[in-house]
Design a protein around this motif. Structure first.
Motif, mmCIF file in Angstrom:
data_model
loop_
_atom_site.group_PDB
_atom_site.id
_atom_site.type_symbol
_atom_site.label_atom_id
_atom_site.label_comp_id
_atom_site.label_asym_id
_atom_site.label_seq_id
_atom_site.Cartn_x
_atom_site.Cartn_y
_atom_site.Cartn_z
ATOM 1 N N GLY A 23 -3.145 -15.105 -8.436
ATOM 2 C CA GLY A 23 -2.305 -13.849 -8.720
ATOM 3 C C GLY A 23 -0.853 -14.289 -8.612
ATOM 4 N N SER A 24 -0.462 -15.118 -7.799
ATOM 5 C CA SER A 24 0.964 -15.640 -7.934
ATOM 6 C C SER A 24 1.102 -16.254 -9.323
ATOM 7 N N GLU A 25 0.525 -16.998 -9.629
ATOM 8 C CA GLU A 25 0.910 -17.784 -10.928
ATOM 9 C C GLU A 25 0.707 -16.593 -12.052
ATOM 10 N N ALA A 26 -0.107 -15.542 -11.989
ATOM 11 C CA ALA A 26 -0.092 -14.342 -12.999
ATOM 12 C C ALA A 26 0.985 -13.564 -12.879
ATOM 13 N N ASN A 27 1.469 -13.291 -11.984
ATOM 14 C CA ASN A 27 2.785 -12.685 -11.481
ATOM 15 C C ASN A 27 4.237 -13.300 -12.153
ATOM 16 N N ASP A 28 4.172 -14.239 -11.719
ATOM 17 C CA ASP A 28 5.264 -15.561 -12.157
ATOM 18 C C ASP A 28 5.256 -15.264 -13.873
ATOM 19 N N LEU A 29 4.022 -15.625 -14.339
ATOM 20 C CA LEU A 29 3.965 -15.584 -15.864
ATOM 21 C C LEU A 29 4.496 -14.324 -16.362
ATOM 22 N N ALA A 30 3.980 -13.174 -15.834
ATOM 23 C CA ALA A 30 4.327 -11.859 -16.145
ATOM 24 C C ALA A 30 5.865 -11.732 -16.193
ATOM 25 N N LEU A 31 6.656 -12.097 -15.008
ATOM 26 C CA LEU A 31 8.079 -12.097 -15.361
ATOM 27 C C LEU A 31 8.623 -12.919 -16.324
ATOM 28 N N ARG A 32 8.088 -13.844 -16.640
ATOM 29 C CA ARG A 32 8.620 -14.839 -17.744
ATOM 30 C C ARG A 32 8.594 -14.255 -19.069
ATOM 31 N N VAL A 33 7.537 -13.437 -19.187
ATOM 32 C CA VAL A 33 7.198 -12.550 -20.671
ATOM 33 C C VAL A 33 8.042 -11.390 -20.563
ATOM 34 N N ALA A 34 8.282 -10.731 -19.409
ATOM 35 C CA ALA A 34 9.286 -9.769 -19.407
ATOM 36 C C ALA A 34 10.516 -10.144 -19.652
ATOM 37 N N ARG A 35 11.036 -11.362 -19.081
ATOM 38 C CA ARG A 35 12.307 -11.779 -19.425
ATOM 39 C C ARG A 35 12.615 -12.028 -20.941
ATOM 40 N N CYS A 36 11.530 -12.604 -21.573
ATOM 41 C CA CYS A 36 11.547 -12.907 -22.866
ATOM 42 C C CYS A 36 11.641 -11.767 -23.872
ATOM 43 N N ALA A 37 10.850 -10.796 -23.489
ATOM 44 C CA ALA A 37 10.581 -9.568 -24.100
ATOM 45 C C ALA A 37 12.115 -8.776 -24.228
ATOM 46 N N THR A 38 12.440 -8.726 -23.048
ATOM 47 C CA THR A 38 13.885 -7.932 -22.793
ATOM 48 C C THR A 38 15.003 -8.518 -22.653
ATOM 49 N N GLY A 39 15.155 -9.602 -22.351
ATOM 50 C CA GLY A 39 16.383 -10.304 -22.267
ATOM 51 C C GLY A 39 17.172 -9.772 -20.853
ATOM 52 N N GLY A 40 16.582 -9.270 -19.937
ATOM 53 C CA GLY A 40 17.050 -8.884 -18.852
ATOM 54 C C GLY A 40 16.279 -9.508 -17.734
ATOM 55 N N THR A 41 16.810 -9.575 -16.592
ATOM 56 C CA THR A 41 16.364 -10.348 -15.295
ATOM 57 C C THR A 41 16.098 -9.527 -13.998
ATOM 58 N N GLY A 42 16.664 -8.444 -14.307
ATOM 59 C CA GLY A 42 16.388 -7.268 -13.066
ATOM 60 C C GLY A 42 15.023 -7.059 -12.803
ATOM 61 N N VAL A 43 14.731 -7.091 -11.627
ATOM 62 C CA VAL A 43 13.141 -6.471 -11.189
ATOM 63 C C VAL A 43 13.323 -5.488 -9.835
ATOM 64 N N ILE A 44 12.420 -4.445 -10.306
ATOM 65 C CA ILE A 44 12.532 -3.379 -9.335
ATOM 66 C C ILE A 44 11.183 -3.393 -8.603
ATOM 67 N N VAL A 45 11.025 -3.395 -7.339
ATOM 68 C CA VAL A 45 9.708 -3.480 -6.610
ATOM 69 C C VAL A 45 9.913 -2.463 -5.614
ATOM 70 N N THR A 46 8.753 -2.393 -4.761
ATOM 71 C CA THR A 46 8.774 -1.333 -3.666
ATOM 72 C C THR A 46 9.112 -2.001 -2.341
ATOM 73 N N ALA A 47 9.420 -0.911 -1.391
ATOM 74 C CA ALA A 47 10.217 -1.514 -0.241
ATOM 75 C C ALA A 47 9.692 -2.428 0.682
ATOM 76 N N HIS A 48 8.127 -2.382 0.667
ATOM 77 C CA HIS A 48 7.473 -3.396 1.368
ATOM 78 C C HIS A 48 6.317 -4.306 0.610
ATOM 79 N N ALA A 49 6.733 -4.541 -0.814
ATOM 80 C CA ALA A 49 5.908 -5.122 -1.516
ATOM 81 C C ALA A 49 5.763 -6.525 -1.071
#
Length: 418
Positions: A107-133
């Motif tokens: 799952g760590s690899e999957a989440n890391d890959l998802a972040l790479r895809v999101a950065r590529c798609a949006t051009g952004g780097t910011g991420v919002i998560v919950t307080a004890h995620a």
């Protein structure tokens, strides 16, 4: 060899960062279904482990692994029927918008890959998560996993928002949405564009908050308006566990842009995945060189197919719904009249008791830990979650039966009484 000797050897060779459950660590040697046995032959009811999702050592999963391992296992740069067939089956469990999948080992690899895809798609780097995620063990994910504590400080591109905690918040959905708006503004003030909002759709690490359907829609919309994507982390909450649906996000009627899945896919074998809208992967594939040597190899794919077969043929999604109702009803009966239980929450075969101090209602992590250890003494395995580990975490394999549920409830009632 004694348990103390093995612990000493373990610490000497693995180092101090690894942790063990329980005041008296458990040395397990075999398992079957929702049961495990220790080295002395004592049997325990497993009400915690979701990685062996269809049960420990399911015969069909073991046979699929052995058969393919005896034929061929290699990396994913060659064609293989298993890999394509598994990807097709997995995508078929998801909404049609999520039409493509990339396979990983964790799952760590999957989440890391998802972040790479999101950065590529949006051009952004910011991420919002919950307080004890908690989202994984890579450096990028540790920087957005507040539950790891001070030893893993959040990145400057990360903002946190509250989980939809209906036990403490009068309007949890509105609070979450307002916090997401503020997080977007806070990132913008530092010149950071949002790439994604990322959360587990039952908010398990935050204390398990399944919420009413649609409760997080406002928070997702706030991030999407700012150009970010919605990544649903289904590592803990998905694969039939919600009951009535295969994935927890489906309870809320909102299709994510990306979904990540973890080791439960492999029923105990290291298999994970990321599914996404094809337009996102088209751009990512065009602009980025990516491969995963072993993610979704032929053996893993054979195991994944067997897990999906078992869920279908044994009606485990439906069992999670029925047994989950039995579990929640029983927990509410046990909690009634007990001052030290603040709340009971759950969805499908995922439930929690929140342990609090009376009469303040404040989280009581030490008492929750004592309850977890008492259950272990009674032969029942459970976990903890929440910001202060004040919530008893019940997340058994999907094969958990009515009889297993009765045993769990009886043991819990006895543990609370003592």
């Amino acid at each position: 060899m004694s348990g103390a000797d093995l612990m000493a050897r373990r610490e000497a060779v693995l180092g101090p960062a690894y942790r063990l459950f329980y005041d008296e660590p458990l040395h397990l040697v075999r398992g079957r279904g929702a049961e495990v046995w220790d080295r002395e032959g004592r049997r325990y009811l497993d009400a915690y482990n979701n990685v062996p999702s269809v049960g420990h050592c399911h015969p069909r999963v073991v046979a699929a692994l052995a058969e393919q391992a005896g034929a061929l296992n290699t990396h994913t740069r060659y064609l293989h029927e298993n890999v394509v067939a598994y990807a097709e089956r997995l995508v078929g469990t998801l909404p049609p918008e999520l039409g493509q999948v990339m396979l990983t080992c964790t799952g760590s690899e999957a989440n890391d890959l998802a972040l790479r895809v999101a950065r590529c798609a949006t051009g952004g780097t910011g991420v919002i998560v919950t307080a004890h995620a908690y989202h994984g063990v890579t450096l990028a994910l540790a920087e957005m996993s507040p539950s790891l504590g001070a030893g893993a400080p959040l990145g400057r591109h990360v903002r946190t928002i509250p989980a939809p905690d209906a036990f403490r918040l009068a309007d949890p959905g509105q609070a979450m949405a307002a916090a997401a708006e503020a997080a977007v503004d806070s990132l913008a003030a530092e010149g950071i564009r949002p790439a994604a909002i990322l959360f587990d759709t039952v908010f398990a690490s935050d204390g398990l908050h399944p919420g009413t359907p649609g409760i997080y829609a406002g928070a997702v919309e706030a991030v999407r308006r700012a150009g970010g994507l919605f990544i649903a982390d289904e590592v803990q909450s998905g694969l039939g566990r919600p009951g009535g649906s295969m994935w927890a996000f489906e309870r809320h009627g909102l299709v994510p842009d990306i979904v990540t899945m973890g080791k439960p896919l492999g029923g105990g074998h290291p298999l994970a995945a990321m599914a996404a809208r094809p337009d996102l992967l088209e751009r990512f594939g065009r602009e980025t060189r990516y491969f995963n040597t072993f993610g979704g190899n032929p053996v893993s794919a054979a195991v994944g197919l067997a897990v999906l077969d078992v869920i279908r043929d044994e009606g485990l999604m439906q069992r999670a719904e029925a047994t989950g109702r039995q579990l929640l009803d029983g927990l509410r009966q046990i909690a009634a009249g007990r001052a030290g239980i603040g709340d009971v929450r759950g969805a499908g075969l995922y439930a929690t008791l929140e342990v609090v101090s009376a009469p303040s209602g404040r989280p009581d992590g030490p008492r929750a830990a004592a309850l977890q250890n008492r259950l272990r003494q009674l032969g029942i395995l459970a976990g903890l979650c929440g910001a202060e580990n004040q919530c008893l975490k019940l997340r058994p394999p999907l094969c958990f039966s009515d009889r297993d549920c009765d045993e769990l409830l009886s043991g819990l009632d006895r543990a609370l009484s003592t």
